[in-house]
Design a protein around this motif. Structure first.
Motif, short mmCIF file in Angstrom:
data_model
loop_
_atom_site.label_atom_id
_atom_site.label_comp_id
_atom_site.label_asym_id
_atom_site.label_seq_id
_atom_site.Cartn_x
_atom_site.Cartn_y
_atom_site.Cartn_z
N GLY A 78 -26.19 -1.02 4.57
CA GLY A 78 -25.66 -0.64 5.70
C GLY A 78 -25.89 -1.71 6.81
O GLY A 78 -26.43 -2.73 6.71
N THR A 79 -25.25 -1.27 7.86
CA THR A 79 -25.56 -2.18 9.27
C THR A 79 -26.79 -2.39 9.67
O THR A 79 -27.17 -3.70 9.93
CB THR A 79 -24.73 -1.50 10.45
N LYS A 80 -27.63 -1.50 9.58
CA LYS A 80 -29.01 -1.67 10.04
C LYS A 80 -29.83 -2.66 8.93
O LYS A 80 -30.64 -3.65 9.41
CB LYS A 80 -29.78 -0.44 9.93
N ASP A 81 -29.40 -2.40 7.51
CA ASP A 81 -30.07 -3.27 6.54
C ASP A 81 -29.58 -4.74 6.73
O ASP A 81 -30.32 -5.75 6.63
CB ASP A 81 -29.58 -2.89 5.19
N LEU A 82 -28.33 -4.97 7.18
CA LEU A 82 -27.75 -6.10 7.20
C LEU A 82 -28.17 -6.83 8.41
O LEU A 82 -28.67 -8.01 8.42
CB LEU A 82 -26.13 -6.22 7.07
N ARG A 83 -28.70 -6.11 9.60
CA ARG A 83 -29.23 -6.77 10.78
C ARG A 83 -30.69 -7.26 10.29
O ARG A 83 -31.07 -8.38 10.70
CB ARG A 83 -29.27 -5.75 11.78
N ALA A 84 -31.34 -6.50 9.70
CA ALA A 84 -32.80 -6.90 9.17
C ALA A 84 -32.51 -8.10 8.53
O ALA A 84 -33.55 -8.96 8.60
CB ALA A 84 -33.40 -5.58 8.54
N PHE A 85 -31.72 -8.08 7.52
CA PHE A 85 -31.77 -9.21 6.53
C PHE A 85 -31.32 -10.51 7.27
O PHE A 85 -32.06 -11.55 7.22
CB PHE A 85 -30.36 -8.92 5.54
N LEU A 86 -30.32 -10.63 8.25
CA LEU A 86 -29.84 -11.68 8.89
C LEU A 86 -31.04 -12.16 9.94
O LEU A 86 -31.31 -13.38 9.75
CB LEU A 86 -28.42 -11.30 9.88
N CYS A 87 -31.92 -11.26 10.58
CA CYS A 87 -32.90 -11.41 11.37
C CYS A 87 -34.28 -12.33 10.50
O CYS A 87 -34.63 -13.09 10.82
CB CYS A 87 -33.46 -10.48 12.01
N ASP A 117 -17.39 -13.21 11.58
CA ASP A 117 -17.62 -12.64 12.82
C ASP A 117 -18.17 -11.21 12.71
O ASP A 117 -18.81 -10.93 13.49
CB ASP A 117 -16.14 -12.54 13.28
N ARG A 118 -18.11 -10.44 11.71
CA ARG A 118 -18.69 -9.22 11.55
C ARG A 118 -20.04 -9.24 11.47
O ARG A 118 -20.95 -8.49 12.35
CB ARG A 118 -18.06 -8.49 10.46
N LEU A 119 -20.54 -10.15 10.58
CA LEU A 119 -22.05 -10.36 10.56
C LEU A 119 -22.58 -11.07 11.86
O LEU A 119 -23.76 -10.74 12.10
CB LEU A 119 -22.45 -11.32 9.37
N GLU A 136 -25.71 -9.36 13.73
CA GLU A 136 -26.96 -9.83 14.03
C GLU A 136 -27.16 -9.92 15.48
O GLU A 136 -28.42 -9.63 16.08
CB GLU A 136 -26.90 -11.32 13.61
N GLY A 137 -26.17 -9.93 16.40
CA GLY A 137 -26.24 -10.09 18.09
C GLY A 137 -26.30 -8.79 18.51
O GLY A 137 -26.27 -8.52 19.70
N GLU A 138 -26.42 -7.89 17.59
CA GLU A 138 -26.75 -6.27 17.90
C GLU A 138 -25.34 -5.92 18.93
O GLU A 138 -25.58 -4.86 19.67
CB GLU A 138 -27.90 -5.96 18.50
N ASN A 139 -24.31 -6.20 18.55
CA ASN A 139 -23.15 -5.92 19.14
C ASN A 139 -22.16 -4.76 18.48
O ASN A 139 -21.23 -4.29 18.87
CB ASN A 139 -22.04 -7.12 19.38
N VAL A 140 -22.92 -4.45 17.35
CA VAL A 140 -22.31 -3.21 16.38
C VAL A 140 -23.23 -2.08 16.63
O VAL A 140 -24.26 -2.22 16.55
CB VAL A 140 -21.98 -3.63 14.90
N ILE A 141 -22.52 -0.97 17.11
CA ILE A 141 -23.40 0.14 17.40
C ILE A 141 -23.43 1.03 16.03
O ILE A 141 -22.57 1.22 15.23
CB ILE A 141 -22.60 1.30 18.55
N LEU A 142 -24.63 1.60 15.96
CA LEU A 142 -25.09 2.23 14.58
C LEU A 142 -24.75 3.69 14.77
O LEU A 142 -25.01 4.24 15.94
CB LEU A 142 -26.42 2.31 14.25
N ILE A 143 -23.79 3.96 14.05
CA ILE A 143 -23.02 5.37 13.97
C ILE A 143 -23.73 6.16 12.67
O ILE A 143 -23.35 5.88 11.58
CB ILE A 143 -21.95 5.72 14.07
N GLY A 144 -24.89 6.92 12.90
CA GLY A 144 -25.68 7.55 11.75
C GLY A 144 -26.10 5.94 10.90
O GLY A 144 -26.62 5.23 11.32
#
Length: 439
Positions: A238-247, A421-423, A427-435
């Motif tokens: 999910g988004t949270k997992d991908l953010r952790a991965f990219l960081c 662009d999505r990634l 990574e830039g935390e411009n995507v809000i986590l909904i659930g």
């Protein structure tokens, strides 16, 4: 008046004793001793098939009538015939075959042949003295000249098969020695177990083709344990997992760069890790796109055995730009062998260790990055043919495959850029986590 049988036996025994007293050695002496036992009625009784059938695990049974003929049973009950003899002043043990594939009578016939050879001075087959590490080394030399995956195979064999077994000779080798390391890693890493089984099979096949195996050696690749395929995973990061991965990849050097490129392109681990600079055309002219950077993955590195063209996004080009200057033909060279690429399984393991340290889901493998791309494209309105084009899952074959890929290159390039662009937004935390929906 004729003599009785007992009187004849007594006289023969006396003559044999006189012959023994003359001091004959080795084969002649043992033959006379055997004859004396027969004359006196003291000869040991012949072993029957029942004796061999009843031989317990881990036990051995020497034939009292045929010096050197021995049956050995492994801890798992696999029985093999051996012939113990003296060669150049040293005791050697040759494997004749396995029981019951080699019957009692066949083993005795084989023993008789070797016995005659020994008496006549002919050299016995000493290939049973070859060690396991020697045939692994032999396979490794051949594989280095013929297989692209030889380093990975060699690493698996030396990590899982050889420790504690290097000095085992082919005369001593049981199927247990080869099966145990496969079984040991099967539950935890079935994919590695399958690769190890394939490598061991290769060792046996190459040794047989090159005449390294002793006569009667009956262990074959089909005797190795089968490894069940892993259950297909449906989990998608999910988004949270991908953010952790990219960081995390920012701090992982060349390996992190390779992982980011996998995420950006939706390609497989080996396809990226073995990437070469001569596969990239930085100023390719493509109809509908103009001048772009094009990466063509050769057919031999693709699962579908067809070349795969990837249009590199701006973010993917940034990864490549950071890799320039090594002087290696490989984009991600091995630190030990600069002319060779990194090992795919090593990159995968480094990510697995990092994932575990971050407390991420254990199902977050490198391969799930492809699922993340495909899932997001589907949820964003991308059609099946576009998803197949992005992940090299094109169903068409032959001429159709070529034209389908060519026709879809322009829209695929747009989706690769949109995914990049999505990634970047994640990574830039411009995507809000909904659930915690899927990325």
């Amino acid at each position: 008046m004729s003599q009785s049988t007992s009187e004849i036996r007594t006289q023969v025994a006396s003559l044999i004793e006189q012959a023994i007293a003359l001091g004959p050695r080795k084969e002649l002496r043992s033959t006379l001793v055997r004859a004396l036992e027969i004359a006196k009625g003291d000869a040991p009784k012949e072993l029957t098939q029942l004796h061999y059938d009843r031989l317990g695990r881990g036990a051995r049974l020497a034939d009292p009538v045929r010096p050197g003929l021995i049956m050995k049973s492994s801890k798992t009950g696999l029985k093999r015939w051996t012939y113990r003899t003296e060669v150049d002043g040293k005791q050697r043990e040759l494997t004749l075959g396995h029981y019951p594939e080699m019957s009692v009578s066949e083993a005795r016939d084989k023993w008789a042949t070797l016995r005659v050879q020994r008496v006549s001075g002919a050299a016995p087959d000493l290939r049973g003295d070859t060690t396991l590490v020697q045939i692994v080394d032999h396979y490794g030399k051949w594989a280095s000249e013929n297989l692209r995956s030889w380093r990975e195979n060699d690493q698996l064999l030396r990590k899982h098969l050889l420790p504690g077994r290097e000095g085992i000779t082919l005369a001593e080798l049981d199927i247990d020695h080869l099966s145990a390391p496969i079984t040991a890693i099967q539950a935890k890493t079935p994919q590695q177990a399958r690769k190890l089984r394939s490598a061991i099979s290769g060792v046996l096949t190459r040794a047989r083709k090159d005449g390294l195996l002793p006569k009667g050696f009956s262990i074959t690749p089909v005797m190795l344990p089968e490894v069940k395929a892993a259950t297909p995973r449906t989990w998608v990061p999910g988004t949270k997992d991908l953010r952790a991965f990219l960081c995390a990849t920012r701090e992982m050097g060349d390996i992190g760069a390779a992982l980011r490129l996998i995420a950006l392109t939706g390609t497989r681990l080996r396809e990226v890790v073995e990437m070469r600079w001569d596969e990239v055309e930085f100023d390719a002219e493509i109809e509908g796109l103009g001048t772009v950077a094009r990466w063509t993955i050769p057919a031999e590195r693709m699962k579908a055995k067809r070349p795969h063209v990837v249009i590199l996004s701006d973010a993917a080009m940034a990864v490549l730009d950071a890799q320039r200057g090594s002087g290696s033909p490989c984009v991600f060279p091995s630190p030990t062998y600069p002319e060779e690429p990194r090992l795919a399984n090593h990159v995968g393991k480094v990510w697995a260790d990092k994932r575990d340290a971050l407390g991420l889901n254990k199902q977050f493998t490198v391969h799930t990055l492809r699922k993340a791309l495909s899932t997001w494209v589907a949820e964003s309105g991308g059609t099946r043919d576009i998803r197949d084009r992005l992940t090299a899952h094109t169903l068409a074959t032959g001429v159709d495959a070529h034209y389908n890929q060519a026709e879809l290159t322009a829209p695929a390039a747009e989706w690769w850029q949109r995914w990049a662009d999505r990634l970047a937004a994640i990574e830039g935390e411009n995507v809000i986590l909904i659930g915690e929906g899927r990325a």
